[in-house]
Write a protein that holds these residues in place. Structure first.
Motif, short mmCIF file in Angstrom:
data_model
loop_
_atom_site.label_atom_id
_atom_site.label_comp_id
_atom_site.label_asym_id
_atom_site.label_seq_id
_atom_site.Cartn_x
_atom_site.Cartn_y
_atom_site.Cartn_z
N PHE A 8 -15.79 24.33 32.47
CA PHE A 8 -16.02 25.70 31.99
C PHE A 8 -14.76 26.35 31.41
O PHE A 8 -14.76 27.54 31.11
CB PHE A 8 -16.59 26.56 33.13
N ASN A 9 -13.70 25.56 31.27
CA ASN A 9 -12.46 26.01 30.64
C ASN A 9 -11.97 27.31 31.25
O ASN A 9 -11.65 28.27 30.55
CB ASN A 9 -12.67 26.18 29.13
N CYS A 10 -11.91 27.35 32.57
CA CYS A 10 -11.50 28.55 33.29
C CYS A 10 -10.02 28.50 33.67
O CYS A 10 -9.49 27.44 34.02
CB CYS A 10 -12.35 28.73 34.54
N GLY A 11 -9.40 29.64 33.65
CA GLY A 11 -8.01 29.74 34.04
C GLY A 11 -7.86 30.08 35.50
O GLY A 11 -8.85 30.25 36.23
N PRO A 12 -6.64 30.23 35.99
CA PRO A 12 -6.40 30.54 37.40
C PRO A 12 -7.01 31.90 37.77
O PRO A 12 -6.94 32.86 37.00
CB PRO A 12 -4.87 30.57 37.50
N GLY A 13 -7.64 31.94 38.94
CA GLY A 13 -8.20 33.19 39.43
C GLY A 13 -9.60 33.50 38.96
O GLY A 13 -10.18 34.51 39.37
N GLU A 14 -10.21 32.63 38.13
CA GLU A 14 -11.53 32.95 37.58
C GLU A 14 -12.67 32.40 38.42
O GLU A 14 -13.74 33.03 38.52
CB GLU A 14 -11.65 32.40 36.15
N GLU A 45 1.03 31.08 31.00
CA GLU A 45 0.26 31.98 31.84
C GLU A 45 1.06 32.49 33.04
O GLU A 45 0.47 32.88 34.05
CB GLU A 45 -1.01 31.28 32.33
N SER A 46 2.36 32.52 32.94
CA SER A 46 3.18 32.93 34.07
C SER A 46 2.88 34.36 34.49
O SER A 46 2.90 34.70 35.68
CB SER A 46 4.67 32.78 33.73
N GLY A 47 2.58 35.22 33.53
CA GLY A 47 2.25 36.60 33.86
C GLY A 47 1.00 36.69 34.70
O GLY A 47 0.93 37.48 35.66
N ARG A 48 -0.01 35.89 34.36
CA ARG A 48 -1.24 35.89 35.14
C ARG A 48 -0.99 35.38 36.55
O ARG A 48 -1.52 35.95 37.52
CB ARG A 48 -2.30 35.01 34.46
N TYR A 49 -0.22 34.33 36.68
CA TYR A 49 0.08 33.80 38.01
C TYR A 49 0.82 34.83 38.86
O TYR A 49 0.52 35.00 40.06
CB TYR A 49 0.89 32.51 37.92
N ARG A 50 1.77 35.54 38.28
CA ARG A 50 2.51 36.56 39.02
C ARG A 50 1.58 37.68 39.47
O ARG A 50 1.65 38.17 40.60
CB ARG A 50 3.66 37.11 38.18
N SER A 51 0.68 38.07 38.57
CA SER A 51 -0.28 39.13 38.90
C SER A 51 -1.22 38.70 40.02
O SER A 51 -1.51 39.47 40.94
CB SER A 51 -1.09 39.51 37.66
N LEU A 52 -1.68 37.45 39.97
CA LEU A 52 -2.56 36.94 41.01
C LEU A 52 -1.84 36.89 42.35
O LEU A 52 -2.44 37.15 43.40
CB LEU A 52 -3.06 35.54 40.63
N ALA A 53 -0.56 36.53 42.31
CA ALA A 53 0.22 36.46 43.55
C ALA A 53 0.41 37.85 44.16
O ALA A 53 0.34 38.03 45.38
CB ALA A 53 1.56 35.81 43.30
N GLU A 54 0.62 38.84 43.32
CA GLU A 54 0.91 40.19 43.79
C GLU A 54 -0.36 40.96 44.18
O GLU A 54 -0.39 41.67 45.18
CB GLU A 54 1.68 40.97 42.72
N LYS A 55 -1.40 40.81 43.36
CA LYS A 55 -2.61 41.63 43.53
C LYS A 55 -3.75 40.89 44.23
O LYS A 55 -4.75 41.52 44.62
CB LYS A 55 -3.09 42.14 42.18
N GLY A 56 -3.63 39.58 44.39
CA GLY A 56 -4.71 38.81 44.99
C GLY A 56 -5.72 38.34 43.96
O GLY A 56 -5.67 38.71 42.79
#
Length: 213
Positions: free
Chosen positions: A55-61, A23-34
């Motif tokens: 609830f099996n949620c990923g980062p930012g959810e 999920e590195s792409g998601r983490y980078r997006s969260l870091a850049e876009k909030g």
């Protein structure tokens, strides 16, 4: 040599070589876009009832607020320190979250303390005792063990406490106004640690039911 817990360092290594890679792409997006979480989750500190896992949620959810016994205090702009209220304010006003879930769980130590207060506080500050004092009048209304077993009393208060917290949520002007406009949804849930069962609160009756998968 660092005395940082070895188990945590090992867990971090596993995270970096496993989930982070995936999920590195998601983490980078969260870091850049909030962050733009879809739900505010008010849950207990109990290590056995982690919302992201349940609830099996990923980062930012999820925007998660955890405190002893998943309590929401009433709206009190008195100049004191209010961690839970501050998190509510940020989630609703800054992040624009429009779904709030208060999630309790079975075998909650905080609820047990409200039902059967300790003779001596854990510390001179008695922080837990004062915090759980929010439920004192409610706990006094739960029938004694002559009528109900101790586990039945505890489950009852765990669920009644969720309804109390939802009522307190609605004392916050920013939440009450949004709910009245139909722009805010407030939910209750109760998780049974021993069986993994999730019960959700009916918004009209206050009853807890098993949702259909």
């Amino acid at each position: 040599m660092s005395d940082f817990p070895v188990s945590l360092l090992k867990g971090y290594e596993d995270f970096m070589s496993g989930r982070y890679v995936e999920e590195s792409g998601r983490y980078r997006s969260l870091a850049e876009k909030g962050q733009k979480p879809h739900t505010l989750m008010i849950a207990c500190c109990d290590s056995r009832a982690a919302p992201e896992t349940i609830f099996n949620c990923g980062p930012g959810e999820l925007f998660v607020v955890r405190n002893v016994a998943n309590l929401v205090p009433p709206y009190e702009p008195d100049g004191q320190f209010h961690a839970t209220s501050a998190a509510l304010e940020y989630a609703v006003q800054a992040l624009k979250i429009r779904d709030i879930v208060v999630m309790g769980h079975g075998r909650c130590g905080g609820i047990q303390a409200a039902l059967d207060p300790m003779d001596e506080p854990l510390s001179p500050g008695d922080f837990i005792g004062k915090w759980m004092g929010m439920l004192r009048s409610t706990a006094d209304q739960i029938p004694s063990t002559e009528i109900m077993t101790q586990s039945e009393r505890q489950t009852a208060l765990e669920r009644v406490s969720i309804r109390n917290s939802i009522a307190n949520l609605k004392t916050f002007p920013c939440i009450r106004i949004l709910e009245e406009k139909g722009s805010m949804r407030i939910h209750g849930a109760w998780f049974d640690i021993s069986t993994g069962e999730l019960w959700v609160m009916d918004g009209k009756t206050g009853d807890f039911i098993r949702p259909q998968a």
